[in-house]
Design an enzyme around this catalytic site. Structure first.
Site, short mmCIF file in Angstrom:
data_model
loop_
_atom_site.label_atom_id
_atom_site.label_comp_id
_atom_site.label_asym_id
_atom_site.label_seq_id
_atom_site.Cartn_x
_atom_site.Cartn_y
_atom_site.Cartn_z
N ASP A 1 0.84 -1.03 -0.08
CA ASP A 1 -0.13 0.02 0.11
C ASP A 1 0.81 1.34 0.20
O ASP A 1 1.91 1.42 1.03
CB ASP A 1 -0.94 0.06 1.00
CG ASP A 1 -2.01 1.07 1.17
OD1 ASP A 1 -3.00 0.76 0.87
OD2 ASP A 1 -1.70 2.27 1.54
N ASN B 1 -2.48 12.92 -4.60
CA ASN B 1 -3.80 13.34 -5.44
C ASN B 1 -4.19 14.81 -4.89
O ASN B 1 -4.61 15.53 -5.67
CB ASN B 1 -4.96 12.16 -4.98
CG ASN B 1 -4.88 11.25 -5.86
OD1 ASN B 1 -4.23 11.24 -6.89
ND2 ASN B 1 -5.34 10.18 -5.56
N HIS C 1 -5.33 14.07 -9.34
CA HIS C 1 -5.41 12.75 -9.78
C HIS C 1 -4.61 12.20 -11.25
O HIS C 1 -4.22 11.21 -11.26
CB HIS C 1 -6.85 12.41 -10.14
CG HIS C 1 -7.80 12.17 -8.86
ND1 HIS C 1 -8.47 13.49 -8.41
CD2 HIS C 1 -7.95 11.38 -7.73
CE1 HIS C 1 -9.01 13.10 -7.19
NE2 HIS C 1 -8.56 11.85 -6.88
N ASP D 1 -2.16 9.25 -10.89
CA ASP D 1 -1.94 8.02 -11.80
C ASP D 1 -0.46 7.74 -12.50
O ASP D 1 0.02 6.58 -12.25
CB ASP D 1 -2.81 8.35 -13.07
CG ASP D 1 -4.51 8.17 -12.80
OD1 ASP D 1 -4.76 7.75 -11.78
OD2 ASP D 1 -5.14 8.54 -13.63
N GLU E 1 -4.61 2.58 -4.55
CA GLU E 1 -3.27 2.44 -4.45
C GLU E 1 -2.50 1.27 -3.87
O GLU E 1 -1.37 1.26 -3.30
CB GLU E 1 -2.67 3.75 -3.49
CG GLU E 1 -2.77 3.65 -2.14
CD GLU E 1 -4.13 4.47 -1.74
OE1 GLU E 1 -5.26 4.14 -2.52
OE2 GLU E 1 -4.32 4.80 -0.62
#
Ligand SMILES: [Mg+2]
Length: 336
Positions: A194, A202, A207, A211, A237
């Site tokens: 994680d 973000n 965003h 990405d 994530e």
């Protein structure tokens, strides 16, 4: 083992293309001239042997074969059989050109060799063009269907953003891995990953930059994985690795290599903005193995890996923790 990056579109349709095979120069040129007039692109071969050589190298480029029956060396029947044994022309339709169209035995031989149709010599140009065009159209429709099927299959297992396998494929492979481990009495390990402070990326950079971070991590994975290892985007994530025939100890060294690789390659975020930042991506990891201590039973492996991941988060992040019995006793937990 990672999938190839997914393609985002189907291949475009291409011009109709046909291979013409005849040992007689005059007939071959006449066939080619009629087909060219019909808007068809051509390959030509003077013998069966030459036709097979072209088919082996460029068989995926033509939609049909117009094939003379009577040729010295390999005859049309034999060439037809061999074309259908080659991978690239296994389903390419063959139209036989025969001087013996009224001889039932010859027609039966052609059908048995796998020819889709035949045409009598001397042939009518318009009939030749009509037959070849119809055969090619069907051949192209079949190829398009095959492409669509491959495309759909691929998108069912691959995560579009990162090119890694997706969660659905993870569930399937985990079940297969459990069965494999039990049958062969060999351990396997799951590493749940994680990313640390991903929400802040973000929130700060948007965003699209988030990405970019996910793709950055996904691109690093193949560099530390071995042939049998598999990487998945588990969701958001979160990533998961399935490491075959691997103890927790060896898996820890894979996790460590990934951590170091990400440290050595910071990613530039917010480029072009007022405050771009070189950011080192770190992650918290949880490892759990199916081995002799749990009778190779992987049933609770995700719960145990999740619990270890929670411990990694709780004890400062940027680290990987091996699931212990204590973690297992703690049961399922929320880790964020
Ligand atoms: Mg001939």
């Amino acid at each position: 083992m990672s999938p190839e990056p997914p393609t985002t579109s189907l291949p475009p349709p291409r011009a109709t293309c046909v291979l013409v095979v005849d040992d007689d120069d005059a007939t071959r040129m006449l066939v080619s001239r009629w087909l060219a007039k019909g808007g068809i692109t051509l390959f030509e071969a003077r013998s069966g042997e030459e036709a097979l050589k072209i088919a082996e190298e460029r068989g995926d480029e033509f939609d049909a074969v117009v094939l003379d029956v009577m040729m010295p060396g390999l005859d049309g029947f034999e060439v037809c059989r061999r074309l259908h044994d080659l991978p690239m022309t296994a389903s390419t339709p063959v139209l036989l050109l025969t001087a013996h169209a009224n001889d039932d035995k010859q027609v039966v031989l052609g059908v048995e060799a796998g020819a889709i149709d035949h045409l009598a010599k001397p042939f009518s140009g318009p009939v030749l063009v009509a037959k070849v065009k119809a055969i090619c159209a069907r051949s192209q429709r079949e190829r398009q269907l095959r492409s669509k099927l491959e495309f759909a299959e691929r998108h069912a297992t691959v995560d579009g953003l990162t090119g890694l396998f997706n969660r659905r494929h993870f569930d399937k492979r985990l079940r297969e891995e459990m069965a494999h481990a039990k049958r062969h009495q060999r351990p396997f390990t799951v590493l749940m990953i994680d990313l640390d402070h991903f929400k802040a990326v973000n929130d700060t950079f948007g965003h699209a930059e988030g990405d970019k971070v996910l793709r950055h991590v996904a691109a690093a994975m193949p560099k530390v994985l071995r042939e049998d290892d598999m990487a998945f985007r588990y969701g958001g994530e979160e990533f998961a690795l399935i490491l075959r025939s691997t103890t927790a100890e060896s898996a820890m060294s894979v996790a460590e290599r990934l951590r170091q690789l990400l440290k050595s390659a910071p990613i530039e975020l917010g480029a072009g903005g007022s405050a771009p930042e070189n950011k080192v991506v770190t992650y918290s990891g949880g490892l759990a193995s199916a081995d002799q201590t749990n009778d190779f039973d992987g049933e609770a492996i995700l719960v145990r890996a999740d619990a270890a991941l929670y411990t990694a988060k709780r004890t400062g992040r940027d680290r990987t923790v091996v699931a212990s019995d204590a973690d297992a006793l703690a049961g399922p937990v929320s880790k964020r």
